[in-house]
Write an enzyme that holds these catalytic residues in place. Structure first.
Site, PDB file in Angstrom:
ATOM      1  N   GLY A  55      37.512  46.131  22.993  1.00 27.85           N
ATOM      2  CA  GLY A  55      36.226  46.126  22.404  1.00 27.85           C
ATOM      3  C   GLY A  55      36.272  45.394  20.926  1.00 27.85           C
ATOM      4  O   GLY A  55      37.607  45.163  20.449  1.00 27.85           O
ATOM      5  N   CYS A  82      44.061  47.174  24.323  1.00 29.28           N
ATOM      6  CA  CYS A  82      43.587  46.467  23.045  1.00 29.28           C
ATOM      7  C   CYS A  82      42.772  47.528  22.463  1.00 29.28           C
ATOM      8  O   CYS A  82      43.630  48.414  21.703  1.00 29.28           O
ATOM      9  CB  CYS A  82      42.775  45.240  23.510  1.00 29.28           C
ATOM     10  SG  CYS A  82      42.174  44.240  22.177  1.00 29.28           S
ATOM     11  N   TYR A  83      41.400  47.415  21.968  1.00 26.54           N
ATOM     12  CA  TYR A  83      40.800  48.417  21.264  1.00 26.54           C
ATOM     13  C   TYR A  83      41.039  49.686  21.711  1.00 26.54           C
ATOM     14  O   TYR A  83      41.123  50.666  20.844  1.00 26.54           O
ATOM     15  CB  TYR A  83      39.333  48.040  21.398  1.00 26.54           C
ATOM     16  CG  TYR A  83      38.385  49.134  20.489  1.00 26.54           C
ATOM     17  CD1 TYR A  83      38.328  49.064  19.188  1.00 26.54           C
ATOM     18  CD2 TYR A  83      37.811  50.181  21.008  1.00 26.54           C
ATOM     19  CE1 TYR A  83      37.927  50.004  18.497  1.00 26.54           C
ATOM     20  CE2 TYR A  83      37.166  51.191  20.518  1.00 26.54           C
ATOM     21  CZ  TYR A  83      36.928  51.138  18.978  1.00 26.54           C
ATOM     22  OH  TYR A  83      36.289  52.286  18.329  1.00 26.54           O
ATOM     23  N   HIS A 169      46.040  42.453  27.309  1.00 26.88           N
ATOM     24  CA  HIS A 169      44.835  42.715  28.157  1.00 26.88           C
ATOM     25  C   HIS A 169      45.856  42.339  29.667  1.00 26.88           C
ATOM     26  O   HIS A 169      46.077  41.210  30.093  1.00 26.88           O
ATOM     27  CB  HIS A 169      43.995  41.704  28.370  1.00 26.88           C
ATOM     28  CG  HIS A 169      43.024  41.790  27.286  1.00 26.88           C
ATOM     29  ND1 HIS A 169      42.013  42.867  27.073  1.00 26.88           N
ATOM     30  CD2 HIS A 169      43.168  41.458  25.720  1.00 26.88           C
ATOM     31  CE1 HIS A 169      41.402  42.831  25.926  1.00 26.88           C
ATOM     32  NE2 HIS A 169      42.258  42.278  24.987  1.00 26.88           N
ATOM     33  N   GLU A 171      44.710  42.921  32.681  1.00 26.57           N
ATOM     34  CA  GLU A 171      43.687  42.648  33.642  1.00 26.57           C
ATOM     35  C   GLU A 171      43.299  40.991  33.696  1.00 26.57           C
ATOM     36  O   GLU A 171      42.901  40.652  34.665  1.00 26.57           O
ATOM     37  CB  GLU A 171      42.320  43.308  33.319  1.00 26.57           C
ATOM     38  CG  GLU A 171      41.421  42.838  32.045  1.00 26.57           C
ATOM     39  CD  GLU A 171      42.027  43.317  30.725  1.00 26.57           C
ATOM     40  OE1 GLU A 171      43.084  43.953  30.489  1.00 26.57           O
ATOM     41  OE2 GLU A 171      41.313  43.399  29.749  1.00 26.57           O
ATOM     42  N   SER A 223      17.337  35.056  50.750  1.00 25.29           N
ATOM     43  CA  SER A 223      17.316  33.645  50.800  1.00 25.29           C
ATOM     44  C   SER A 223      17.924  33.261  51.838  1.00 25.29           C
ATOM     45  O   SER A 223      18.310  32.105  51.933  1.00 25.29           O
ATOM     46  CB  SER A 223      17.643  33.439  49.394  1.00 25.29           C
ATOM     47  OG  SER A 223      19.007  33.805  49.203  1.00 25.29           O
ATOM     48  N   GLY A 225      21.151  33.420  51.365  1.00 28.39           N
ATOM     49  CA  GLY A 225      22.607  33.178  50.477  1.00 28.39           C
ATOM     50  C   GLY A 225      23.434  34.412  50.935  1.00 28.39           C
ATOM     51  O   GLY A 225      23.029  35.542  51.295  1.00 28.39           O
ATOM     52  N   VAL A 226      24.603  34.300  50.226  1.00 24.52           N
ATOM     53  CA  VAL A 226      25.545  35.670  50.618  1.00 24.52           C
ATOM     54  C   VAL A 226      24.958  36.954  49.944  1.00 24.52           C
ATOM     55  O   VAL A 226      25.078  37.949  50.730  1.00 24.52           O
ATOM     56  CB  VAL A 226      26.786  35.292  49.841  1.00 24.52           C
ATOM     57  CG1 VAL A 226      27.807  36.080  50.281  1.00 24.52           C
ATOM     58  CG2 VAL A 226      27.262  33.733  50.256  1.00 24.52           C
ATOM     59  N   ASP A 227      24.520  36.780  48.619  1.00 28.54           N
ATOM     60  CA  ASP A 227      24.301  38.067  48.025  1.00 28.54           C
ATOM     61  C   ASP A 227      22.875  38.933  48.586  1.00 28.54           C
ATOM     62  O   ASP A 227      23.220  40.035  49.022  1.00 28.54           O
ATOM     63  CB  ASP A 227      24.064  37.715  46.546  1.00 28.54           C
ATOM     64  CG  ASP A 227      25.157  37.245  45.819  1.00 28.54           C
ATOM     65  OD1 ASP A 227      26.235  37.182  46.387  1.00 28.54           O
ATOM     66  OD2 ASP A 227      25.034  36.546  44.774  1.00 28.54           O
ATOM     67  N   SER A 228      22.055  38.070  48.867  1.00 25.39           N
ATOM     68  CA  SER A 228      20.713  38.868  49.466  1.00 25.39           C
ATOM     69  C   SER A 228      20.938  39.340  50.822  1.00 25.39           C
ATOM     70  O   SER A 228      20.536  40.081  51.394  1.00 25.39           O
ATOM     71  CB  SER A 228      19.473  37.921  49.341  1.00 25.39           C
ATOM     72  OG  SER A 228      19.545  36.819  50.028  1.00 25.39           O
ATOM     73  N   SER A 229      21.977  38.273  51.589  1.00 25.95           N
ATOM     74  CA  SER A 229      22.255  38.833  53.124  1.00 25.95           C
ATOM     75  C   SER A 229      22.979  40.151  52.957  1.00 25.95           C
ATOM     76  O   SER A 229      22.627  41.135  53.719  1.00 25.95           O
ATOM     77  CB  SER A 229      23.063  37.684  53.721  1.00 25.95           C
ATOM     78  OG  SER A 229      22.355  36.503  53.737  1.00 25.95           O
ATOM     79  N   LYS A 369      31.672  37.933  43.208  1.00 27.70           N
ATOM     80  CA  LYS A 369      31.180  37.088  44.498  1.00 27.70           C
ATOM     81  C   LYS A 369      32.294  37.277  45.617  1.00 27.70           C
ATOM     82  O   LYS A 369      31.835  37.513  46.763  1.00 27.70           O
ATOM     83  CB  LYS A 369      31.147  35.834  44.244  1.00 27.70           C
ATOM     84  CG  LYS A 369      30.690  34.953  45.159  1.00 27.70           C
ATOM     85  CD  LYS A 369      29.270  34.824  44.972  1.00 27.70           C
ATOM     86  CE  LYS A 369      28.347  33.897  45.951  1.00 27.70           C
ATOM     87  NZ  LYS A 369      27.000  34.198  45.533  1.00 27.70           N
TER      88      LYS A 369
END
Ligand code: XMP
Length: 513
Positions: A55, A82-83, A169, A171, A223, A225-229, A369
């Site tokens: 942070g 970190c923080y 970090h 990650e 649409s 697309g991947v996300d809405s599907s 994604k």
């Protein structure tokens, strides 16, 4: 949820979701919570471990985000990053100060490999640092387990109390052995078994949606697309016929895309949902007549989409919930905590916020994604939909420079289909982040079969990128480009030239408009 989980307490760092994602990569469920959740709430969640994020604040200042000291007495392993590490030190009586030398970027850290956190990690290991404060002295009972020439406490721990901290970090990818450290924390310190998989995510999401939606009606703008599907399939699994998917074919989709989407989500597809395909091509072409200015085109397409969608929503009537395929990077872009704000222009899915919905359902808002793609595979969505490259909401409208006409759409659709086919044939489709054909607004003189032609030039675009904020032109073998050129000029009427766009982003953008 009874499965083992690790929670991340968010102290305002940039990488908080990334930490969660890295833990999920260890097959341990992980979610992010604000730093101020109560000890009671934490106990109820019964986490196997807690991670404090970084942070931008100074742990020793009164107004900085903090937590109750009792959290360290719960017996739950904690990793401060970190923080988070500085806060742990500060709250437990160590000293945190402005560092005489800040460290930023890749830094070699000398660690004590006997530490459980560092099992299997090299004694000198490259880590990502980004700090202006540092721990000058650790709290009593803590051991220093890592340092750099200018940072005396790059890592510390009190193994008996299962408290661990790193100034760097683990990650981020630049911390070369970071994933090993997180995996050590999760398995060797928290004692997780790693029994979580993406299908558990889907199951949990389905359960939660059922609880939330009850017997309400749900609407999803699909649409293709991947996300809405993926969002639509999760919803369909959860509430079946209570869900209606509205798919607006604006006539600016890739070749055959409308039919492909209908084959999966329509009445002959595998899902039990109500599907409405609105063929609104003519309507969009009419609105775009004579319009050449890119922003104006985008606006018209976005607005018309909303009108069509709204009309359909009204026909269905009394819809309580709207599904959004928002994924985590979208959440970052629109600002955290704004979950109920519907994005207005990022996608054609930028829906009206004035249609009367009780609530928004966003089952993917914690995923990246590639995690969404993984969830899609678990759900049995066909690979060609799951591995689709990004496609902009305004579609081919912004890949046709200048005025959009039905004829130009056909040209670009056909050229693009050939290009995609050849890229796949060459085995390059997984390497290139995004590639497509666009239609320039340039006509030039050519010769074909002894005849003069005066036709369009098609531009081929291909980029590699990780974040789509910057991009490099992809190096496609010349023979592949040549083959595409040959096929396009021979098979697509109205084209006599093919050019390859070498621009990177910046100064170009990925799309042409
Ligand atoms: P640019 O052209 O800005 O594109 O370099 C970056 C990425 O964003 C996609 N893009 C869009 N996606 N709605 C979307 O959903 C849009 O209006 C839009 N415009 C660009 C583009 O395809 C690329 O992946």
């Amino acid at each position: 949820m009874s499965q083992e989980k690790v929670i991340v307490l968010d102290f305002g760092g940039q990488y908080n979701q990334l930490i969660a994602r890295r833990v999920r990569e260890c097959n341990v469920y992980c979610e992010v919570h604000p730093y101020y959740i109560s000890l009671e709430e934490i106990k109820q969640m019964n986490p196997k471990g807690i991670i404090f994020t970084g942070g931008p604040n100074s742990a020793y200042l009164e107004q900085s985000p903090t937590c109750r000291k009792e959290i360290f007495e719960l017996g739950i392993p904690i990793l401060g990053i970190c923080y988070g590490s500085q806060l742990m030190a500060h709250l437990l009586g160590g000293s945190v100060k402005t560092a005489p030398v800040s460290e930023y970027g890749k830094t070699e850290v000398t660690i004590r490999t006997e530490s459980r956190l560092f099992t299997g990690v090299s004694a000198d290991t490259v880590c990502w640092m980004s700090h202006t404060d540092y721990i000058e002295t650790p709290p009593q009972g803590f051991q220093i387990t890592g340092h750099t020439p200018v940072c005396p406490v790059a890592a510390m721990e009190c193994a008996e109390r299962k408290l661990y901290a790193t100034q760097f970090h683990p990650e981020v990818m630049h911390t070369v052995e970071g994933q090993k450290m997180l995996s050590n924390f999760v398995f060797h310190i928290c004692g997780c078994t790693g029994d979580w998989k993406m299908d558990s995510f889907v199951e949990n999401a389905v359960e939660e949606i059922r609880k939330k939606v009850g017997s309400g009606k749900v609407l999803c703008a699909l649409s293709g697309g991947v996300d809405s599907s993926v969002a639509a399939v999760i919803l369909s699994k959860a509430v079946g016929k209570q869900l209606t998917c509205v798919f607006v074919d604006h006539g600016l989709l890739r070749k055959n895309e409308g039919d492909e989407v209908e084959a999966v989500f329509g009445p002959d597809g595998p899902y039990d949902l109500n599907f409405i395909r609105v063929n609104a091509q003519e309507r969009f072409y009419k609105k775009l007549e004579g319009v050449t200015e890119p922003e104006k085109k985008r606006k018209i397409i976005g607005e018309e989409f909303i009108r069509v969608f709204e009309e359909e929503a009204k026909k269905i009537g009394a819809v309580d919930f709207l599904v959004q395929g928002t994924i985590y990077p979208d959440v970052i872009e629109s600002g955290l905590g704004k979950s109920a704000t519907i994005k207005s222009h990022h996608n054609v899915g930028g829906l009206p916020d004035y249609v009367d919905f009780k609530e928004i359902v966003e089952p993917l808002r914690l995923l990246f994604k590639d995690e969404v793609r993984q969830a899609g595979r678990e759900l049995g969505i066909p690979e060609y939909l799951v591995s689709r490259q990004p496609f902009p909401g305004p579609g081919l409208g912004i890949r046709i420079i200048g005025e959009v006409t039905a004829e130009k759409v056909k040209i670009v659709q056909n050229a693009d289909a050939i290009y995609r086919e050849e890229i796949a044939n060459a085995g390059l489709d997984k390497e290139i982040s995004q590639y497509f054909a666009a239609l320039t607004n340039m006509r030039s003189v050519g010769v074909m079969g002894d005849e003069r032609t005066y036709d369009y030039a098609v531009a081929l675009r291909a980029v590699t990128t990780t974040d789509f904020m910057t991009a490099e032109c992809a190096e496609i073998p010349f023979a592949v480009l040549q083959k595409v050129m040959n096929r396009v000029v021979n098979e697509v009427k109205g084209v006599n030239r093919v050019v390859y766009d070498l621009s990177s982003k910046p100064p170009g953008t990925i799309e042409f408009e």
